[in-house]
Scaffold this motif. Structure first.
Motif, PDB file in Angstrom:
ATOM      1  N   LEU A  59       4.857 -10.907   6.679  1.00 33.87           N
ATOM      2  CA  LEU A  59       3.985 -11.100   5.502  1.00 33.87           C
ATOM      3  C   LEU A  59       3.073 -12.246   6.313  1.00 33.87           C
ATOM      4  O   LEU A  59       1.799 -12.004   5.624  1.00 33.87           O
ATOM      5  CB  LEU A  59       4.679 -12.118   4.566  1.00 33.87           C
ATOM      6  N   MET A  60       3.421 -13.082   7.168  1.00 33.78           N
ATOM      7  CA  MET A  60       1.431 -14.062   7.670  1.00 33.78           C
ATOM      8  C   MET A  60       0.615 -13.171   8.379  1.00 33.78           C
ATOM      9  O   MET A  60       0.007 -13.270   8.213  1.00 33.78           O
ATOM     10  CB  MET A  60       2.597 -15.202   8.519  1.00 33.78           C
ATOM     11  N   LYS A  61       1.187 -11.323   8.809  1.00 37.81           N
ATOM     12  CA  LYS A  61      -0.145 -11.187   9.574  1.00 37.81           C
ATOM     13  C   LYS A  61      -0.624 -10.637   8.259  1.00 37.81           C
ATOM     14  O   LYS A  61      -1.999 -10.596   8.260  1.00 37.81           O
ATOM     15  CB  LYS A  61       0.811 -10.146  10.987  1.00 37.81           C
ATOM     16  N   GLU A  62      -0.278 -10.421   7.610  1.00 35.56           N
ATOM     17  CA  GLU A  62      -0.804  -9.902   5.987  1.00 35.56           C
ATOM     18  C   GLU A  62      -1.717 -11.454   5.938  1.00 35.56           C
ATOM     19  O   GLU A  62      -2.695 -10.891   5.153  1.00 35.56           O
ATOM     20  CB  GLU A  62      -0.173  -9.456   4.913  1.00 35.56           C
ATOM     21  N   TYR A  63      -1.173 -12.848   5.079  1.00 34.51           N
ATOM     22  CA  TYR A  63      -2.392 -13.678   4.889  1.00 34.51           C
ATOM     23  C   TYR A  63      -3.323 -13.801   5.745  1.00 34.51           C
ATOM     24  O   TYR A  63      -3.890 -13.602   5.230  1.00 34.51           O
ATOM     25  CB  TYR A  63      -0.954 -14.566   5.300  1.00 34.51           C
ATOM     26  N   ALA A  64      -2.954 -13.774   7.131  1.00 36.21           N
ATOM     27  CA  ALA A  64      -4.191 -13.479   8.123  1.00 36.21           C
ATOM     28  C   ALA A  64      -5.545 -12.337   8.027  1.00 36.21           C
ATOM     29  O   ALA A  64      -6.229 -12.978   7.570  1.00 36.21           O
ATOM     30  CB  ALA A  64      -4.395 -13.426   9.857  1.00 36.21           C
ATOM     31  N   LYS A  65      -5.079 -11.429   7.554  1.00 37.56           N
ATOM     32  CA  LYS A  65      -5.720 -10.806   6.866  1.00 37.56           C
ATOM     33  C   LYS A  65      -6.549 -10.655   6.286  1.00 37.56           C
ATOM     34  O   LYS A  65      -7.628  -9.993   6.300  1.00 37.56           O
ATOM     35  CB  LYS A  65      -4.742  -9.068   7.071  1.00 37.56           C
ATOM     36  N   SER A  66      -6.190 -11.769   5.485  1.00 36.09           N
ATOM     37  CA  SER A  66      -6.690 -11.831   3.187  1.00 36.09           C
ATOM     38  C   SER A  66      -7.610 -12.774   3.622  1.00 36.09           C
ATOM     39  O   SER A  66      -8.364 -12.664   3.267  1.00 36.09           O
ATOM     40  CB  SER A  66      -5.315 -12.069   3.076  1.00 36.09           C
ATOM     41  N   PHE A  67      -8.058 -13.310   4.868  1.00 37.55           N
ATOM     42  CA  PHE A  67      -8.969 -14.696   4.994  1.00 37.55           C
ATOM     43  C   PHE A  67     -10.817 -13.406   5.973  1.00 37.55           C
ATOM     44  O   PHE A  67     -10.088 -12.147   6.189  1.00 37.55           O
ATOM     45  CB  PHE A  67      -9.272 -15.019   6.188  1.00 37.55           C
ATOM     46  N   HIS A  68     -11.424 -13.851   4.399  1.00 39.07           N
ATOM     47  CA  HIS A  68     -12.430 -13.002   5.149  1.00 39.07           C
ATOM     48  C   HIS A  68     -13.871 -13.787   6.492  1.00 39.07           C
ATOM     49  O   HIS A  68     -14.879 -14.575   6.091  1.00 39.07           O
ATOM     50  CB  HIS A  68     -13.525 -12.760   3.658  1.00 39.07           C
ATOM     51  N   ARG A  69     -12.980 -13.948   6.781  1.00 34.65           N
ATOM     52  CA  ARG A  69     -13.896 -14.791   8.427  1.00 34.65           C
ATOM     53  C   ARG A  69     -13.010 -14.605   9.570  1.00 34.65           C
ATOM     54  O   ARG A  69     -12.964 -13.476   9.863  1.00 34.65           O
ATOM     55  CB  ARG A  69     -12.741 -16.092   7.985  1.00 34.65           C
ATOM     56  N   GLU A  70     -13.788 -14.701  10.370  1.00 35.04           N
ATOM     57  CA  GLU A  70     -14.384 -14.186  12.355  1.00 35.04           C
ATOM     58  C   GLU A  70     -14.111 -15.623  12.742  1.00 35.04           C
ATOM     59  O   GLU A  70     -13.981 -16.891  12.540  1.00 35.04           O
ATOM     60  CB  GLU A  70     -15.184 -13.088  12.149  1.00 35.04           C
ATOM     61  N   ILE A  71     -13.311 -14.943  14.285  1.00 36.87           N
ATOM     62  CA  ILE A  71     -12.775 -16.266  14.477  1.00 36.87           C
ATOM     63  C   ILE A  71     -13.717 -15.236  16.181  1.00 36.87           C
ATOM     64  O   ILE A  71     -12.637 -14.685  17.205  1.00 36.87           O
ATOM     65  CB  ILE A  71     -11.328 -16.328  14.952  1.00 36.87           C
ATOM     66  N   ASP A  72     -14.376 -16.177  16.228  1.00 36.31           N
ATOM     67  CA  ASP A  72     -14.644 -15.391  17.947  1.00 36.31           C
ATOM     68  C   ASP A  72     -15.955 -14.147  17.381  1.00 36.31           C
ATOM     69  O   ASP A  72     -15.030 -13.174  18.766  1.00 36.31           O
ATOM     70  CB  ASP A  72     -14.146 -15.496  19.321  1.00 36.31           C
ATOM     71  N   GLY A  73     -16.255 -14.343  16.947  1.00 34.79           N
ATOM     72  CA  GLY A  73     -16.798 -12.356  16.660  1.00 34.79           C
ATOM     73  C   GLY A  73     -15.636 -11.561  15.850  1.00 34.79           C
ATOM     74  O   GLY A  73     -15.705 -10.514  15.951  1.00 34.79           O
ATOM     75  N   ARG A  74     -13.667 -11.264  16.099  1.00 34.80           N
ATOM     76  CA  ARG A  74     -13.745 -10.437  15.538  1.00 34.80           C
ATOM     77  C   ARG A  74     -12.360 -11.144  14.174  1.00 34.80           C
ATOM     78  O   ARG A  74     -11.995 -12.654  13.768  1.00 34.80           O
ATOM     79  CB  ARG A  74     -12.695 -10.932  16.891  1.00 34.80           C
ATOM     80  N   PRO A  75     -12.171 -10.654  13.556  1.00 38.14           N
ATOM     81  CA  PRO A  75     -11.119 -10.714  12.106  1.00 38.14           C
ATOM     82  C   PRO A  75     -10.221 -12.330  12.605  1.00 38.14           C
ATOM     83  O   PRO A  75      -9.420 -12.010  13.648  1.00 38.14           O
ATOM     84  CB  PRO A  75     -10.166  -9.773  12.087  1.00 38.14           C
ATOM     85  N   VAL A  76      -9.960 -12.826  11.528  1.00 38.87           N
ATOM     86  CA  VAL A  76      -8.226 -13.687  11.761  1.00 38.87           C
ATOM     87  C   VAL A  76      -7.497 -12.874  11.823  1.00 38.87           C
ATOM     88  O   VAL A  76      -6.770 -11.918  10.981  1.00 38.87           O
ATOM     89  CB  VAL A  76      -8.332 -14.907  10.722  1.00 38.87           C
TER      90      VAL A  76
END
Length: 313
Positions: free
Chosen positions: A69-86
């Motif tokens: 579930l926490m993998k999906e939680y991370a994917k639900s952020f419309h953010r990038e960290i160091d140029g890649r998806p969370v």
């Protein structure tokens, strides 16, 4: 040792994490946060009785589910960290499985029993006054009145009046997740409470992605549970169905009524188990009659925010 006593904190990578370490990790991962900003968020994975019945080993199964579930939680952020998806490795979170719940003052059963609870408290105080000679009366008669009051309360569990602190019956295994607002590097803020679903904003001359897609997360939460445990989710348990109930209640009821009798009966049973008082008409009725009789009952019971059957943020 009881199962509940054996449970410890865990995260995406490790088990048996000490509570002291959890506190330290959350408290020190707060770079550049204002005093008025939340340091962490809480997420509750709260399977229904029907969902829990399919689990073979609640502790093992829910720990594995939490990590997916926490993998999906991370994917639900419309953010990038160091140029890649969370991703899940960016999250600083700690979770703990618990196996019991007690009634709180905010629970509907306690609130609706409150006048009876208050009367019992007064009568018990009267007994103490009678025993001290401060009030005339019979201790035995007052005790009988206490028993009558307890039995008259509308909400009972195993023959006892429901009140604050009473353990809830049935399977009560659930997971509490504490998520730091900042990512593992303590550089990026990740807020599931963001009002921005998915957008971009210019910050210091650069376009920055922002937002959290709650719809996606709730839908993925139930899809993951169903896939992982082979759960056959009824229409009334679906997140999308709850949204339909709010936006187009007539369509929701029509969908229920068009089901095969056995599925319709099961749907109303699930609603009743969720605390929504409903009754299934025993004879066919037209849509207008159905909306007037059944929809009113359902809408009255749906008073909390839409969420997945298993997840609360």
């Amino acid at each position: 040792m009881e199962e509940a006593a054996q449970e410890t904190f865990f995260n995406q990578e490790a088990d048996a994490i000490a509570a002291e370490k959890v506190i330290q990790e959350i408290d020190t991962n707060t770079a550049k946060l204002k005093k008025t900003e939340a340091r962490f968020y809480s997420l509750t994975i709260n399977p229904s009785q029907r969902e829990q019945a399919i689990l073979q080993n609640p502790s093992t199964d829910l720990k594995a589910y939490t990590r997916e579930l926490m993998k999906e939680y991370a994917k639900s952020f419309h953010r990038e960290i160091d140029g890649r998806p969370v991703n899940a490795k960016d999250l600083k979170y700690f979770a703990k499985i618990e196996h019991s719940r007690t009634y709180k003052g905010t629970d509907k059963a306690v609130r609706e029993n409150q006048s009876y609870i208050a009367k019992v408290a007064k009568l018990e105080n009267d007994i103490r006054k009678i025993e001290r000679g401060e009030l005339a009366g019979s201790v035995k008669a007052t005790q009988r009145e206490i028993e009558r009051t307890r039995k008259a309360a509308p909400h009972q569990q195993n023959g006892r009046m429901v009140e604050t602190g009473m353990p809830k019956a049935g399977a009560q295994t659930h997971v509490h997740v504490i998520m730091s607002r900042k990512d593992q590097s303590n550089r990026y803020s990740l807020s599931p409470g963001s009002k921005y679903k998915a957008s971009e904003v210019e910050f210091n001359g650069k376009k920055v992605k922002r937002g959290f897609d709650r719809d996606r997360f709730f839908q993925k939460a139930e899809q993951q549970f169903d896939k992982q445990f082979g759960y056959k989710r009824h229409y009334v348990e679906q997140y999308q169905a709850r949204k339909t109930l709010l936006k187009n209640p007539d369509a929701y009821v029509k969908k229920l009524w068009q089901m095969a009798p056995s599925q319709r009966k099961l749907g109303f049973q699930i609603l009743r188990e969720a605390g929504i008082k409903t009754s299934v008409p025993t004879v066919p009725v037209n849509q207008a009659q159905l909306a007037a009789k059944v929809l009113k009952q359902i809408k009255k019971g749906v008073s909390r925010a839409i969420r997945s059957g298993s997840i609360e943020i």
